[in-house]
Design a protein around this motif. Structure first.
Motif: not given
Lengths: 395, 164
Positions: B1, B21-22, B24, B26, B102, B104-106
């Motif tokens: 990021m 996707k949208s 819009a 950000q 699935v 948590p990233p941690s």
């Protein structure tokens, strides 16, 4: 003081991935129609309650932000959090404020903008809605995981299958497809739900409610203020229960004690026979954050005996025309689950159903004039059961 | 990021991006939050000392005999804070389980893991990872509590192990 409290107006945003709006814009999408349909002005509002779990979204001082954006300043306000039951907890605050005589007109707003954070971050945060240290920190439980522990226990004890759970998703998507405010307006087949994309065994992708942005608002009013309102429903009763933080502190994983407790109180206060509540209700919204908990809710709410919930879904008894229609707005599963908005969205649905304003194909027959909402925070950490009525409660 | 933000600022002069996707626009937040809690375990210290020595200790009220797990300093029944430390029973019965796919990233460095709840023979229930193939595990089976080192993070923690 007002013995009876009415809902005199409602508003609901489109639920889904709402990257096209920011937080106050999303809130306004439900505040405006709520004020319009109640035919009230901002100056009429005595107090406003804002249900928002937050953390994943940027704005923290939400009541102040909305006071500024929606012209509600300097009226009193409060932000409420009760995990996934935040919305109904916000209603609780407004309801008791009017009952006690502290306010005549209260605006309740539930809002969540979960998609301001990336999905992994949301998964990280939502797994903490239990015991932080003894469940999350060391054992990495996730939100689907907590309920999956219940689903496994239910399957073993009552012989239910993953396919039985999948039927809940099929039903809720069937009705979600008819709800223009729903995140998923698409029917799904049993085969699709059964695709082995496991999230937390036995739950697969389609057993889970999505990560959603959305808002919902209602205007609550005292009996005196509501007397001229054209369209209104009444809150007949509420029951609230709390469970332990650690699931390991509980006796059983096929039921939620807080839900049974809340239901019993709500039924008692509304004069409903706890052994056959469906005889008094035209329908219900239950907290189907996953498929299995909808089946558990049938039993906790006494629509079926223990172990009998699975038969209700197999026999399609919770579709319109069955014993009791459940989640015919798509439920959390298809309509979406913006944490803080969900409980308020259920109240909007009760209003629409009881006033026969639901969209074609998803309107229940209103004969008994009562609707139930069951809103659970965490995994039975909090449960709110609210009974709504078309007429004032006969005491 | 971070690289994306830097690239966008370089290109557009602002940390903004159009959502694919949208469509819009950000704003990409520059104020990243790194959240790590520091939690007091001072009053349940023997639990952690025990863990290091291979023991599983918990609190028992000296007055009413109530056993608490997780351990806690205060007895709400007696409203007296006078606990003794006792060893937990190391065997029990599996009540339920799930496999977390699935994560948590941690927990990203771990393979899918099984979380289970067991009822120990002396009463308390315990939530922990269950060792072994989850397809062979079934509620009702006997399990044993063991202390082992978490391979990825290297700290001592208890786990449930099926009794052969």
């Amino acid at each position: 003081m007002s013995e009876n409290v009415a809902i005199i107006g409602v508003g609901h945003s489109k639920f889904g991935d709402r990257r096209d709006v920011n937080v106050p814009e999303l809130a306004w999408e439900s505040i405006k129609p709520a004020l319009d349909s109640a035919n009230v002005d901002q100056k009429d509002i005595d107090f406003f309650v804002l249900g928002n779990a937050g953390i994943w979204s940027s704005e923290a001082a939400l009541p102040a932000l909305m006071a500024e954006y929606a012209d509600l300043s300097p009226k009193g306000s409060m932000r409420v959090e009760a995990a996934c039951a935040t919305g109904n907890a916000a209603i609780r605050v407004g309801y008791t404020a009017i009952k006690s005589g502290e306010a005549d007109v209260v605006l309740i707003l539930g809002i969540e903008k979960m998609r301001e954070s990336q999905n992994p971050t949301v998964i990280e945060l939502i797994g903490r809605f239990g015991s932080f240290f003894w469940e999350f920190e060391n054992f990495g439980l996730t939100f689907p995981g907590y309920y999956a522990l219940h689903a496994t226990a239910y399957m073993v004890k009552y012989g239910a299958s993953e396919e039985d759970f999948a039927r809940v998703a099929v039903k809720n998507h069937y009705y979600g497809a008819k709800n223009p405010y729903a995140q998923f307006q698409k029917e799904v087949t049993l085969e699709k739900v059964m695709e082995p994309k496991y999230v937390a065994w036995p739950f697969k992708l389609f057993d889970c409610s999505p990560i959603t942005d959305g808002s919902a608002a209602i205007i609550l009013a005292s009996e005196e203020f509501a007397k001229d309102a054209e369209n209104k429903i009444w809150i007949h009763s509420q029951g609230v229960g709390t469970g332990t933080a650690n699931l390991s502190k509980r006796e059983d994983f096929t039921s939620l004690e807080s839900a049974r407790y809340a239901a019993e109180i709500a039924y008692k206060k509304a004069g409903i026979d706890v052994d056959a509540p469906y005889k008094y209700l035209d329908g219900a919204n239950v907290h189907d954050c996953f498929t299995a908990p909808e089946i558990m809710a049938y039993e906790d709410l006494r629509f079926a005996k223990k172990g009998g919930g699975v038969k209700l879904i197999r026999d399609e008894q919770t579709y319109i025309g069955g014993l009791i229609p459940v989640n015919i707005d798509g439920g959390l599963k298809a309509k979406g689950h913006p944490i803080g908005a969900t409980g308020v969205s259920q109240a909007v649905e009760a209003y629409k159903q009881l006033l026969s304003q639901a969209e074609p194909g998803r309107q229940a027959d209103i004969e008994k004039g009562r609707w139930l909402a069951h809103n659970v925070g965490g995994t039975g950490h909090y449960t709110y059961v609210t009974i709504y009525g078309l007429e004032k409660l006969k005491r | 990021m971070k690289e994306v933000i830097e690239k966008q600022i370089k290109e557009f002069g602002l940390p903004v991006m159009t959502d694919e996707k949208s469509g819009a626009l950000q704003w990409l937040d520059l104020r990243e939050l790194n959240l790590r809690y520091i939690i007091s375990i001072e009053n349940i210290k023997p639990f952690f000392e025990g863990l290091k020595e291979g023991k599983l200790l918990t609190t028992k009220c000296k007055h009413c005999g109530r056993i608490f797990f997780p351990p806690q300093r205060d007895c709400p029944s007696c409203r007296i804070s006078d606990m003794e430390w006792v060893e937990l029973s190391r065997e029990g019965t599996l009540e339920t389980l799930t496999v977390i796919f699935v994560k948590p990233p941690s927990f990203g460095s771990y393979d899918p893991y099984t979380v289970a709840i067991a009822k120990l023979d002396d009463g308390p229930r315990i939530t922990a990872w269950l060792k072994g193939d989850p397809r062979k595990a079934k509620p009702g089976m006997r399990v044993r509590l063991e202390i082992s080192k978490r391979e990825k993070e290297g700290y001592m923690m208890y786990e449930l192990v099926p009794v052969e």
